[in-house]
Scaffold this active site. Structure first.
Site, PDB file in Angstrom:
ATOM      1  N   ALA A 121     -23.415  33.569  14.832  1.00 52.10           N
ATOM      2  CA  ALA A 121     -22.557  33.806  13.668  1.00 52.10           C
ATOM      3  C   ALA A 121     -22.163  35.273  13.638  1.00 52.10           C
ATOM      4  O   ALA A 121     -23.011  36.157  13.748  1.00 52.10           O
ATOM      5  CB  ALA A 121     -23.292  33.424  12.392  1.00 52.10           C
ATOM      6  N   SER A 126     -27.939  34.914  14.216  1.00 54.52           N
ATOM      7  CA  SER A 126     -27.054  35.909  13.613  1.00 54.52           C
ATOM      8  C   SER A 126     -26.680  36.967  14.641  1.00 54.52           C
ATOM      9  O   SER A 126     -27.442  37.246  15.573  1.00 54.52           O
ATOM     10  CB  SER A 126     -27.738  36.585  12.429  1.00 54.52           C
ATOM     11  OG  SER A 126     -28.721  37.515  12.874  1.00 54.52           O
ATOM     12  N   ASP A 127     -25.495  37.551  14.477  1.00 53.66           N
ATOM     13  CA  ASP A 127     -25.233  38.795  15.191  1.00 53.66           C
ATOM     14  C   ASP A 127     -26.206  39.823  14.639  1.00 53.66           C
ATOM     15  O   ASP A 127     -26.725  39.693  13.530  1.00 53.66           O
ATOM     16  CB  ASP A 127     -23.784  39.237  15.003  1.00 53.66           C
ATOM     17  CG  ASP A 127     -23.294  40.114  16.147  1.00 53.66           C
ATOM     18  OD1 ASP A 127     -24.143  40.700  16.858  1.00 53.66           O
ATOM     19  OD2 ASP A 127     -22.069  40.215  16.336  1.00 53.66           O
ATOM     20  N   TRP A 128     -26.450  40.870  15.406  1.00 47.78           N
ATOM     21  CA  TRP A 128     -27.522  41.807  15.071  1.00 47.78           C
ATOM     22  C   TRP A 128     -27.185  42.571  13.786  1.00 47.78           C
ATOM     23  O   TRP A 128     -26.225  43.326  13.726  1.00 47.78           O
ATOM     24  CB  TRP A 128     -27.733  42.749  16.251  1.00 47.78           C
ATOM     25  CG  TRP A 128     -28.777  42.297  17.228  1.00 47.78           C
ATOM     26  CD1 TRP A 128     -29.800  43.064  17.714  1.00 47.78           C
ATOM     27  CD2 TRP A 128     -28.929  41.014  17.862  1.00 47.78           C
ATOM     28  NE1 TRP A 128     -30.579  42.340  18.591  1.00 47.78           N
ATOM     29  CE2 TRP A 128     -30.068  41.073  18.694  1.00 47.78           C
ATOM     30  CE3 TRP A 128     -28.244  39.818  17.787  1.00 47.78           C
ATOM     31  CZ2 TRP A 128     -30.524  39.985  19.450  1.00 47.78           C
ATOM     32  CZ3 TRP A 128     -28.682  38.734  18.544  1.00 47.78           C
ATOM     33  CH2 TRP A 128     -29.804  38.822  19.353  1.00 47.78           C
ATOM     34  N   ALA A 144     -26.325  41.118  10.918  1.00 51.51           N
ATOM     35  CA  ALA A 144     -25.233  40.489  10.167  1.00 51.51           C
ATOM     36  C   ALA A 144     -25.690  39.763   8.908  1.00 51.51           C
ATOM     37  O   ALA A 144     -24.851  39.359   8.107  1.00 51.51           O
ATOM     38  CB  ALA A 144     -24.491  39.505  11.070  1.00 51.51           C
TER      39      ALA A 144
END
Length: 853
Positions: free
Chosen positions: A206, A238-240, A242
């Protein structure tokens, strides 16, 4: 393979796990154990749970190479061509092989999850991360991404489809809210992710952005269509950094928060479950997915056996030829007046010109960067190919921009050991040394620090090869100083002005000073950066020699070209102009490169220009030169692969994955800058070549364009499969058939006969587009429906069979909440690009159908 079997890498699992076994393991965990598993243990690792035999899983950036857990220049990686180059291949078999190479690298480095592929689209030519995405078209992107996924996951490693969804620009990427119509979202931006799920992708990431008012880590799109309609049974990661909430993100389809150990879930999520605001079933589903992933990569062992990674490194004898072939397969010959391929027996002197010839961009800038184990430059590749046959001279031309990291432009040595490189130290608040280490570069993104660390210091003895005014810089945040032989060049406090992880941790801004140096006289360079909480620890030291006068450098290059049989000019973008974390502000080549090309072309009509860029650039001189070759960011074997193409050892096999305009102002869709935090995709279905067609504009080069070293005639086509009978025709006429919809999957096949009309063997990519004149719903003027590549010798005919999937005839109906097939005639257009389609026919969809999810 079921739970408990051994995978080839020595880890247990590596296959499908029985769902009843997952349920049994889930019952062994209490709420705190479950929630603890759902946040990373470190920046790159997931958290183990001994109670169920769960080991840690290691993730790594991976679109062009697998870096591993650390930013360490001593830990090198195989570097493949950039994603835009892979998109240019139109060759799923080769992309799949490159995916297998990434998997081998992952296993060698102990990595379980590769954070690739990137499935966002080339919506605007100004997109700063263009190089990390495959194409402007959802069909080509979906097929290419699926091939890379298959290649990675065939070897017990998990792939990650990212960044879900509509994360197609870098400006305000952490907060932007993309507004996009439901039909457009379905048909354009979600389509490549659906293809990834069909290919069995094991994770979906995401993104940072929001879509239609909901940030992606809280978006209902994580549930529908991803987990529900599409049946995705993997992990949504998740993107880091996010994730910004507890309950909203936990109630969405998000499963794993990265990085760790800090998290917005943790104790807050435990409390939310106990308070009844987040159902325990939601947590259980997330844990079940994580355990399923662990079983698939071999990190789940109920027997408690060790989980080693004993995979041997890939053999260089197989790697380098594959990467060399990939360079040629992705190279796009945009223009050729007959100069290419060069005849090595007919040239005596070749002038190789431009800074990119000796210092090419092999990869894009940002978080996906790796340290290649070796790089062959174009200058080296051409010299090796012509050794003993022709003289190769090099003129660097004008300088391109910011100075490179210390160690790249001049000889420097560790002042303590005398070894090539730098001395990296951490100091406490009193200036006492806590740690010291010899390193190879002045770009240190993750220097070792502990609780007492106050300052990061990088020092070196620099031996200038050239005398004059040198420019040095130090990058980072907080208080920084830079001295040369105790002379202060930089001294100040530089606060962090961005929350973007790519800026904070990968590419912090540099601050510069200049000093006059004498050639051959060593100086001591010392840079210090005080550590500030929340500002990362990346520290950069750069050093650049005196820049030549641009006019003089251009004149010198023109003289070299004038004295040669052929001139090859290398131009391209820089990390400052094309990188993650920022969108481009224009498409002009940086510096004086346009002047360089024009001067060389005026001096020698036998001029080839090689473009080293991840995305479109303006080439106002393209009609003034004999040939233009696009090589993207070609990876570590760029030099050998480019030499192969220039000298005819390999054909330039690439086709454009993106339409290239003559100038930025011609492009119909360019917007990347939000207004009041909102970026509207007002162009709807019409991006890329679709937008050019709708506007009636002519680009410099159409999507799908690419010349080989032979020519092709499109002679005949027929439609077969889910149609009523076989029909055929020629370029001058129409063919028709009726799409009955009674085939097993509703697809049909377009059979195309082409002939090699040139003098050497070649490869052609036969492209099929559909159009729907008079449609009752808005549609693109035409859209890519399928493609196939064929090869043939001189004079030989060959038949391409292009399968057109049923989805190509469908459109999303928001009113019906499903896919609808509109009855009537669809034009079938065949040719070598979106702008050149000499064969045409029709298929008839006989009755309306709604295909609900």
């Amino acid at each position: 393979m079921l739970l408990g079997e051994r995978s080839p890498n020595g880890r247990r699992g590596g296959g499908q796990v029985k769902e009843e076994e997952l349920a049994r393991l889930l019952d062994k965990l209490d709420l705190r154990q479950k929630v603890r598993m759902l946040t990373g243990a470190t920046t790159w690792r997931t958290r183990p749970e001994p109670a169920v035999g769960l080991g840690p899983m290691t993730t790594s950036d991976g679109p062009a190479g697998v870096r591993g857990e650390a930013w360490d220049e001593r830990d090198t990686s195989v570097l493949i061509p950039s994603a835009s180059a892979l998109g240019a291949m139109w060759d799923e078999g080769l992309v799949e092989r490159l995916g297998g190479l990434l998997a081998a690298e992952a296993r060698r480095k102990g990595v379980d999850v590769v954070l690739a592929p990137t499935l966002n689209l080339h919506r605007s030519p100004l997109g700063g991360r263009h190089f990390e995405c495959f194409s402007e078209d959802p069909e080509l992107t979906g097929r290419t991404g699926a091939a890379l996924i298959r290649g990675i996951q065939a070897h017990g490693v998990a792939a990650t489809a990212k960044h879900y969804v509509a994360n197609d620009a870098e400006t305000e990427r952490l907060t932007v809210d993309v507004r996009v119509d439901e039909r457009v979202l379905r048909e354009v931006y979600l389509a490549p992710f659906e293809a990834a799920v069909e290919a069995g992708v094991r994770l979906v990431m995401a993104g940072y952005n929001g879509v239609n008012g909901a940030t992606m880590t809280e978006s209902p799109l994580l549930t529908e269509p991803l987990k529900g309609e599409w049946g995705f049974d993997g992990v949504v990661i998740s993107d880091w950094g996010a994730v910004r909430s507890t309950e909203a993100s936990a109630l969405s389809g998000l499963d794993l928060v990265m990085p760790g150990p800090e998290s917005t879930w943790a104790d807050a999520l435990v409390a939310a479950v106990r308070a009844g605001t987040v159902p325990v079933e939601a947590v259980d589903d997330k844990v079940r997915r994580l355990l399923r992933l662990a079983a698939r990569v071999g990190a789940l062992d109920p027997l408690g056996a060790p989980l080693p990674h004993p995979a041997p490194p890939p053999h260089p004898d197989g790697v380098r030829p594959l990467l060399r072939r990939a360079v040629a397969a992705s190279a796009v010959l945009l223009r050729n007046d007959g100069l290419l391929p060069l005849d090595p027996d007919a040239v005596r002197t070749v002038a190789v010109i431009g800074a990119h010839a000796a210092g090419p961009r092999t990869q894009g800038g940002g978080s996906a960067g790796v340290f290649p184990d070796t790089v062959t430059t174009p200058l080296e590749g051409i010299r090796a190919a012509l050794a003993g046959r022709a003289r190769v001279v090099h003129a660097p031309g004008p300088a391109l921009g910011e100075p490179p990291p210390l160690g790249a432009a001049a000889e420097c040595r560790d002042p303590r050991s005398g070894l090539p490189g730098v001395l990296l130290r951490t100091l406490d608040a009193q200036g006492r040394e806590l740690y010291a280490e010899h390193r190879l570069s002045g770009r240190q993104l993750e220097p070792r620090v502990d609780a007492e660390a106050h300052t990061v210091e990088i020092s070196a003895l620099l031996l200038p090869a050239t005398g004059g005014e040198w420019t040095l810089g130090v990058g980072g945040f907080g208080r920084m100083t830079l001295t040369v032989d105790d002379r202060v060049l930089v001294d100040g406090v530089f606060p962090r002005e961005s929350d973007d992880p790519a800026v904070v941790h990968v590419n912090p801004p540099c601050h510069y000073g200049s000093v006059r140096m004498a050639a051959g006289h060593a100086v001591r360079v010392v840079a210090r950066r005080e550590l500030v909480p929340g500002s990362g620890r990346a520290t950069l030291v750069t050093a650049g020699p005196p820049a030549p006068d641009p006019a003089s450098a251009v004149a010198e290059a023109a003289r070299a070209a004038r004295g040669a049989d052929t001139a090859v000019v290398f131009v391209g973008t820089t990390e400052d102009s094309e990188s993650e974390g920022q969108d481009r502000t224009g498409l002009a080549l940086p510096g004086h490169q346009d002047d360089l090309v024009r001067a060389v072309a005026a001096a020698n009509p036998r001029t080839v220009v090689v473009v080293n860029a991840g995305g479109p650039v303006e080439m106002g001189w393209r009609e003034e030169v004999a040939a233009v070759l696009l090589t993207w960011f070609p990876g570590q074997e760029g030099g050998t692969g480019i030499a192969d193409v220039l000298l005819g050892r390999a054909e330039p096999g690439g086709r454009l994955p993106t339409t290239w305009g003559a100038v930025l102002d011609d492009a119909p869709v360019t917007g990347t800058r939000p207004e009041n935090g909102v970026l509207g995709y007002t162009e709807g279905l019409h991006i890329g070549y679709r937008a050019w067609l709708r506007e009636g504009r002519e680009p410099a080069y159409w999507f799908g364009h690419g010349l080989g070293y032979t020519t092709w005639a499109y002679e005949e086509m027929a439609v077969s499969g889910a149609v009523s009978g076989e029909v055929s025709g020629a370029a001058s006429g129409e063919v028709s058939g009726a799409a009955s919809g009674d085939g097993s999957d509703g697809s049909f096949t377009v059979v195309v006969r082409v002939r090699n009309t040139g003098g050497r063997r070649g490869r052609e990519v036969v492209q099929v587009y559909l159009a729907r004149p008079g449609s009752s719903v808005e549609r693109p003027h035409r859209w890519l429906a399928g493609y196939a590549a064929v090869e043939a010798g001189p004079g030989e005919p060959v038949t391409a069979r292009v399968r057109v999937p049923a989805r190509a005839l469908r459109h999303w109906s928001a009113a019906d909440r499903g896919w609808r097939v509109e009855p009537g005639a669809y034009r079938v257009l065949v040719g070598p690009s979106a702008g050149e389609l000499p064969l045409a026919g029709t298929v008839e969809a006989r009755r309306p159908r709604t295909v609900r999810p």
